[in-house]
Design a protein around this motif. Structure first.
Motif, PDB file in Angstrom:
ATOM      1  N   LEU A   1      34.196 -48.174 -14.789  1.00 21.54           N
ATOM      2  CA  LEU A   1      33.533 -48.481 -13.916  1.00 21.54           C
ATOM      3  C   LEU A   1      32.089 -48.294 -14.252  1.00 21.54           C
ATOM      4  CD1 LEU A   1      35.275 -47.022 -10.672  1.00 21.54           C
ATOM      5  CD2 LEU A   1      35.273 -49.437 -11.132  1.00 21.54           C
ATOM      6  N   ARG A   2      31.146 -48.990 -13.203  1.00 24.43           N
ATOM      7  CA  ARG A   2      29.617 -49.076 -13.422  1.00 24.43           C
ATOM      8  C   ARG A   2      28.913 -48.746 -12.116  1.00 24.43           C
ATOM      9  NH1 ARG A   2      24.836 -53.018 -15.011  1.00 24.43           N
ATOM     10  NH2 ARG A   2      23.405 -51.796 -16.334  1.00 24.43           N
ATOM     11  N   LEU A   3      28.558 -47.748 -11.969  1.00 22.02           N
ATOM     12  CA  LEU A   3      27.797 -47.526 -10.509  1.00 22.02           C
ATOM     13  C   LEU A   3      26.456 -47.824 -10.662  1.00 22.02           C
ATOM     14  CD1 LEU A   3      29.424 -44.139  -9.615  1.00 22.02           C
ATOM     15  CD2 LEU A   3      30.243 -46.392  -9.433  1.00 22.02           C
TER      16      LEU A   3
ATOM     17  N   GLN B   1      24.299 -42.456   0.396  1.00 19.68           N
ATOM     18  CA  GLN B   1      25.391 -42.057   1.086  1.00 19.68           C
ATOM     19  C   GLN B   1      26.671 -42.016   0.429  1.00 19.68           C
ATOM     20  OE1 GLN B   1      25.384 -41.516   4.479  1.00 19.68           O
ATOM     21  NE2 GLN B   1      23.196 -41.372   3.946  1.00 19.68           N
ATOM     22  N   GLY B   2      26.672 -42.578  -0.839  1.00 24.63           N
ATOM     23  CA  GLY B   2      27.855 -42.091  -1.697  1.00 24.63           C
ATOM     24  C   GLY B   2      28.592 -43.439  -1.726  1.00 24.63           C
ATOM     25  N   THR B   3      29.572 -43.364  -3.067  1.00 20.48           N
ATOM     26  CA  THR B   3      30.359 -44.444  -3.151  1.00 20.48           C
ATOM     27  C   THR B   3      31.660 -43.964  -3.909  1.00 20.48           C
ATOM     28  OG1 THR B   3      30.687 -46.887  -4.338  1.00 20.48           O
ATOM     29  CG2 THR B   3      29.759 -45.203  -5.587  1.00 20.48           C
ATOM     30  N   GLN B   4      32.968 -44.579  -3.255  1.00 22.82           N
ATOM     31  CA  GLN B   4      34.180 -43.622  -3.593  1.00 22.82           C
ATOM     32  C   GLN B   4      34.534 -44.434  -5.012  1.00 22.82           C
ATOM     33  OE1 GLN B   4      36.124 -41.546  -1.943  1.00 22.82           O
ATOM     34  NE2 GLN B   4      37.407 -41.530  -3.764  1.00 22.82           N
ATOM     35  N   VAL B   5      35.101 -43.387  -5.777  1.00 18.27           N
ATOM     36  CA  VAL B   5      35.740 -43.710  -6.878  1.00 18.27           C
ATOM     37  C   VAL B   5      37.130 -43.152  -6.958  1.00 18.27           C
ATOM     38  CG1 VAL B   5      35.721 -43.444  -9.468  1.00 18.27           C
ATOM     39  CG2 VAL B   5      33.524 -43.958  -8.551  1.00 18.27           C
ATOM     40  N   THR B   6      38.244 -43.913  -7.335  1.00 20.04           N
ATOM     41  CA  THR B   6      39.432 -43.259  -7.193  1.00 20.04           C
ATOM     42  C   THR B   6      40.093 -43.687  -8.411  1.00 20.04           C
ATOM     43  OG1 THR B   6      39.489 -43.651  -4.630  1.00 20.04           O
ATOM     44  CG2 THR B   6      41.637 -43.434  -6.174  1.00 20.04           C
ATOM     45  N   VAL B   7      40.597 -42.685  -9.271  1.00 22.56           N
ATOM     46  CA  VAL B   7      41.112 -43.167 -10.691  1.00 22.56           C
ATOM     47  C   VAL B   7      42.686 -42.586 -10.440  1.00 22.56           C
ATOM     48  CG1 VAL B   7      41.141 -42.484 -13.068  1.00 22.56           C
ATOM     49  CG2 VAL B   7      39.180 -42.568 -11.793  1.00 22.56           C
TER      50      VAL B   7
ATOM     51  N   GLY C   1      29.422 -50.057  -6.712  1.00 25.70           N
ATOM     52  CA  GLY C   1      30.143 -50.048  -7.759  1.00 25.70           C
ATOM     53  C   GLY C   1      31.399 -49.329  -7.805  1.00 25.70           C
ATOM     54  N   GLY C   2      31.563 -48.620  -6.777  1.00 26.87           N
ATOM     55  CA  GLY C   2      32.919 -47.753  -6.908  1.00 26.87           C
ATOM     56  C   GLY C   2      34.004 -48.652  -6.485  1.00 26.87           C
ATOM     57  N   GLY C   3      35.361 -47.886  -6.727  1.00 28.69           N
ATOM     58  CA  GLY C   3      36.528 -48.653  -6.368  1.00 28.69           C
ATOM     59  C   GLY C   3      37.526 -47.870  -6.988  1.00 28.69           C
ATOM     60  N   LEU C   4      38.930 -48.622  -7.177  1.00 31.39           N
ATOM     61  CA  LEU C   4      39.921 -47.982  -7.726  1.00 31.39           C
ATOM     62  C   LEU C   4      40.335 -48.468  -8.868  1.00 31.39           C
ATOM     63  CD1 LEU C   4      42.697 -46.487  -7.293  1.00 31.39           C
ATOM     64  CD2 LEU C   4      43.670 -48.779  -6.204  1.00 31.39           C
ATOM     65  N   VAL C   5      40.533 -47.585  -9.797  1.00 27.26           N
ATOM     66  CA  VAL C   5      40.633 -47.871 -11.242  1.00 27.26           C
ATOM     67  C   VAL C   5      41.710 -47.117 -11.890  1.00 27.26           C
ATOM     68  CG1 VAL C   5      39.048 -46.374 -12.371  1.00 27.26           C
ATOM     69  CG2 VAL C   5      39.490 -48.403 -13.568  1.00 27.26           C
ATOM     70  N   GLN C   6      42.460 -47.687 -12.923  1.00 26.62           N
ATOM     71  CA  GLN C   6      43.581 -46.892 -13.544  1.00 26.62           C
ATOM     72  C   GLN C   6      42.960 -45.863 -14.765  1.00 26.62           C
ATOM     73  OE1 GLN C   6      46.405 -49.582 -15.257  1.00 26.62           O
ATOM     74  NE2 GLN C   6      47.844 -49.471 -13.331  1.00 26.62           N
ATOM     75  N   ALA C   7      43.641 -44.611 -14.886  1.00 29.15           N
ATOM     76  CA  ALA C   7      43.113 -44.039 -15.809  1.00 29.15           C
ATOM     77  C   ALA C   7      42.927 -44.687 -17.325  1.00 29.15           C
ATOM     78  CB  ALA C   7      44.149 -42.777 -16.013  1.00 29.15           C
TER      79      ALA C   7
ATOM     80  N   PRO D   1      42.001 -38.982 -13.650  1.00 31.28           N
ATOM     81  CA  PRO D   1      42.076 -38.733 -12.286  1.00 31.28           C
ATOM     82  C   PRO D   1      41.335 -38.047 -11.603  1.00 31.28           C
ATOM     83  CG  PRO D   1      44.392 -39.097 -13.340  1.00 31.28           C
ATOM     84  CD  PRO D   1      43.257 -39.096 -14.317  1.00 31.28           C
ATOM     85  N   GLU D   2      41.033 -36.743 -12.477  1.00 29.71           N
ATOM     86  CA  GLU D   2      40.060 -35.838 -12.005  1.00 29.71           C
ATOM     87  C   GLU D   2      38.606 -36.244 -11.877  1.00 29.71           C
ATOM     88  OE1 GLU D   2      42.188 -35.624 -14.778  1.00 29.71           O
ATOM     89  OE2 GLU D   2      41.114 -34.360 -16.573  1.00 29.71           O
ATOM     90  N   ASP D   3      38.270 -37.374 -12.225  1.00 30.55           N
ATOM     91  CA  ASP D   3      37.042 -38.125 -12.065  1.00 30.55           C
ATOM     92  C   ASP D   3      36.901 -38.613 -10.611  1.00 30.55           C
ATOM     93  OD1 ASP D   3      36.834 -39.531 -15.205  1.00 30.55           O
ATOM     94  OD2 ASP D   3      35.954 -37.545 -14.570  1.00 30.55           O
ATOM     95  N   THR D   4      37.792 -38.618  -9.714  1.00 36.03           N
ATOM     96  CA  THR D   4      38.152 -39.181  -8.394  1.00 36.03           C
ATOM     97  C   THR D   4      37.165 -38.251  -7.596  1.00 36.03           C
ATOM     98  OG1 THR D   4      40.198 -39.920  -8.794  1.00 36.03           O
ATOM     99  CG2 THR D   4      39.543 -39.524  -6.471  1.00 36.03           C
ATOM    100  N   GLY D   5      36.447 -39.084  -6.868  1.00 35.34           N
ATOM    101  CA  GLY D   5      35.629 -38.541  -5.636  1.00 35.34           C
ATOM    102  C   GLY D   5      34.669 -39.519  -5.101  1.00 35.34           C
ATOM    103  N   VAL D   6      33.626 -38.907  -4.307  1.00 37.43           N
ATOM    104  CA  VAL D   6      32.495 -39.533  -3.847  1.00 37.43           C
ATOM    105  C   VAL D   6      31.454 -39.378  -4.862  1.00 37.43           C
ATOM    106  CG1 VAL D   6      31.028 -40.194  -1.925  1.00 37.43           C
ATOM    107  CG2 VAL D   6      33.375 -39.596  -1.535  1.00 37.43           C
ATOM    108  N   TYR D   7      30.904 -40.432  -5.304  1.00 37.88           N
ATOM    109  CA  TYR D   7      29.692 -40.246  -6.228  1.00 37.88           C
ATOM    110  C   TYR D   7      28.472 -40.541  -5.364  1.00 37.88           C
ATOM    111  CZ  TYR D   7      32.628 -39.828 -10.289  1.00 37.88           C
ATOM    112  OH  TYR D   7      33.583 -39.149 -11.032  1.00 37.88           O
ATOM    113  N   TYR D   8      27.401 -39.884  -5.655  1.00 41.69           N
ATOM    114  CA  TYR D   8      26.001 -39.871  -5.063  1.00 41.69           C
ATOM    115  C   TYR D   8      25.146 -39.705  -5.941  1.00 41.69           C
ATOM    116  CZ  TYR D   8      28.536 -37.835  -0.879  1.00 41.69           C
ATOM    117  OH  TYR D   8      29.534 -37.565   0.051  1.00 41.69           O
ATOM    118  N   CYS D   9      24.057 -40.732  -5.559  1.00 40.84           N
ATOM    119  CA  CYS D   9      22.871 -40.562  -6.296  1.00 40.84           C
ATOM    120  C   CYS D   9      21.606 -39.846  -5.811  1.00 40.84           C
ATOM    121  CB  CYS D   9      22.123 -41.905  -7.038  1.00 40.84           C
ATOM    122  SG  CYS D   9      21.659 -43.070  -5.432  1.00 40.84           S
ATOM    123  N   ALA D  10      20.785 -39.336  -6.469  1.00 39.51           N
ATOM    124  CA  ALA D  10      19.931 -38.459  -5.694  1.00 39.51           C
ATOM    125  C   ALA D  10      18.323 -38.630  -6.747  1.00 39.51           C
ATOM    126  CB  ALA D  10      20.266 -37.066  -5.801  1.00 39.51           C
ATOM    127  N   ALA D  11      17.378 -38.456  -5.835  1.00 38.82           N
ATOM    128  CA  ALA D  11      16.128 -38.700  -6.600  1.00 38.82           C
ATOM    129  C   ALA D  11      15.179 -37.112  -6.520  1.00 38.82           C
ATOM    130  CB  ALA D  11      15.304 -39.749  -5.830  1.00 38.82           C
TER     131      ALA D  11
END
Length: 128
Positions: free
Chosen positions: A18-20, A120-126, A8-14, A88-98
């Motif tokens: 997005l829904r991961l 393994q993570g999903t990239q989010v770029t704002v 669900g990650g991707g590139l989005v404008q400020a 923009p400061e939300d940009t990063g690789v998002y990981y889930c964990a259990a």
């Protein structure tokens, strides 16, 4: 084999959304607290949100409170992170964990070391 897979990650404008998703396999998903973390380039991995096994309790980092919503569907073995009003400061690789903890520990569940399994993570770029 235990596996968590984010999508669900991707590139989005400020200001966008997005829904991961985090799909789990090889674990009894309904027994685990699920967390979301993120890591920006050159920075340490930081806590974003967590949700208890039954969805009754959620907890957020101050930086995302009011903008992000964590949820889960135990019938689908999936956790979600709805992200609105992205910055923009939300940009990063998002990981889930259990985490298979037997008692709820809000502060401990903000630490990466608490969790048993990671995706393994999903990239989010704002973009600004």
């Amino acid at each position: 084999q235990q596996q968590l897979v984010e999508s669900g990650g991707g590139l989005v404008q400020a200001g966008g959304s997005l829904r991961l998703s985090c799909a789990a396999s090889g674990i009894t998903f309904s027994r685990y607290t699920m967390g979301w973390f993120r890591q920006a380039p050159g920075k340490e991995r930081e806590f974003v949100a967590h949700i208890t096994w039954n969805g009754a309790v959620t907890y957020y980092a101050d930086s995302v409170k009011g903008r992000f919503t964590i949820s889960r569907d135990n019938t689908k073995n999936t956790a979600y992170l709805q992200m609105n009003s992205l910055k923009p400061e939300d940009t990063g690789v998002y990981y889930c964990a259990a985490d298979l903890g037997r008692t709820y520990r809000a502060v401990e569940l903000t630490a990466t070391s608490t969790y048993d399994y990671w995706g393994q993570g999903t990239q989010v770029t704002v973009s600004s």
